[in-house]
Design an enzyme around this catalytic site. Sequence first.
Site, short mmCIF file in Angstrom:
data_model
loop_
_atom_site.label_atom_id
_atom_site.label_comp_id
_atom_site.label_asym_id
_atom_site.label_seq_id
_atom_site.Cartn_x
_atom_site.Cartn_y
_atom_site.Cartn_z
N HIS A 131 35.71 14.26 77.33
CA HIS A 131 36.21 15.56 76.90
C HIS A 131 35.49 16.65 77.67
CE1 HIS A 131 39.21 14.80 73.85
NE2 HIS A 131 38.43 13.92 73.25
N ASP A 161 38.27 22.35 80.14
CA ASP A 161 39.70 22.22 79.83
C ASP A 161 40.54 23.32 80.45
OD1 ASP A 161 39.38 19.91 78.40
OD2 ASP A 161 39.54 20.82 76.43
#
Length: 381
Positions: A131, A161
């Site tokens: 992540h 992200d």
Amino acid sequence: MSGPLAGIRIVELAGIGPAPFACMMLADHGAEVIRIERPDAKRGGPGGDPAKDILLRSRKTIAIDLKSAAGIGVVRDLVASADGFVEGFRPGVTERLGLGPDVLLGTNPRLVYGRMTGWGQDGPYAQAAGHDINYIALAGALHAFGRAGEKPTPPINMVGDFGGGAMMLAFGMVSALLHARTTGQGQVIDCAMTDGAALLMSMIWSFRGQGLWRDERGVNLLDSGAHFYDTYACADGKYVSIGAIEPQFNAVLREKAGLTADPAFDRQMDPRGWPALKEKLAAVFATRTRDDWCAILEHTDACFAPVLSLAEAPAHPHNAARGTFVEAGGVIQPAPAPRYSVTPTTTPQMAGERTDTENVLAEIGYTTAAIAALKTGGVVA
């Protein structure tokens, strides 16, 4: 559709996080984005409410069973009519589905095939789960975030992200689309969040190379080390931000804060004095409320702004005047950015609980009977 990307069609395989944000940006700027979801996707169910999911705004949705050969055929037909394709799976997944770059570019040589991953399409970590926090850690970025003597603090998931991933992919898609229009040649974009997060640190790497940045947290110009570049608590427990780097701006801050007569502040750029000066500045800001400091410092060159919460930001006069936030479908959200003088961005439209399957298939030439057969067979929904 309005926006500079009007006339561009992008097909998006449903995913989470950075790939949807990249496609949201493309849709915001006028591209027709068609999102492919599973027929059993719970639109509006426990997994989230599409009517409130900002990352799904302003595009069409079609439900296709990617586990069936007929479903894969529908996707190929759809991509044959598209300018771009976006997927965010681990390397090799779309190849196993029969939707890899070789197949899709073989049918549509002008296609721009965007691939969004954390680690990239190759390398020792390529097949590992991860992540944002992991990607920015490996990129050397996470090490820089945090205060002196404290552990690294993840800046939510903005850097990996969205900054290093989604926005890099959106930029890459537009760049490759321009190339395809000029040459007729499509290509594959390998967009890795680790690569993008590293790139976002370019100025810090530049400072480090010049001997202007120490490889530790909270002791540098921009990482809360300097007294003139930090946040401070006010008397009411709210915060203000100060970024008075340049001497002329720092002089305004000193004058407005009543610090002109203190000679310690004359040595602004001496890191040895920063901790003590920070304590002095903190004591000054603690004497007034945030609103008091806004009355003193707003609209000056002190490089000041109040630290606003998500609830407060849309109502601030500057944001309200510029329309930085908009409401769509009852949801307050950031407006598309940046802005254009000739081709305005698309007004956000929230997703609904129904898909656009029938309309999309009809647009690419499927007959009513063919669509009905696909629905009866569970290939589309």
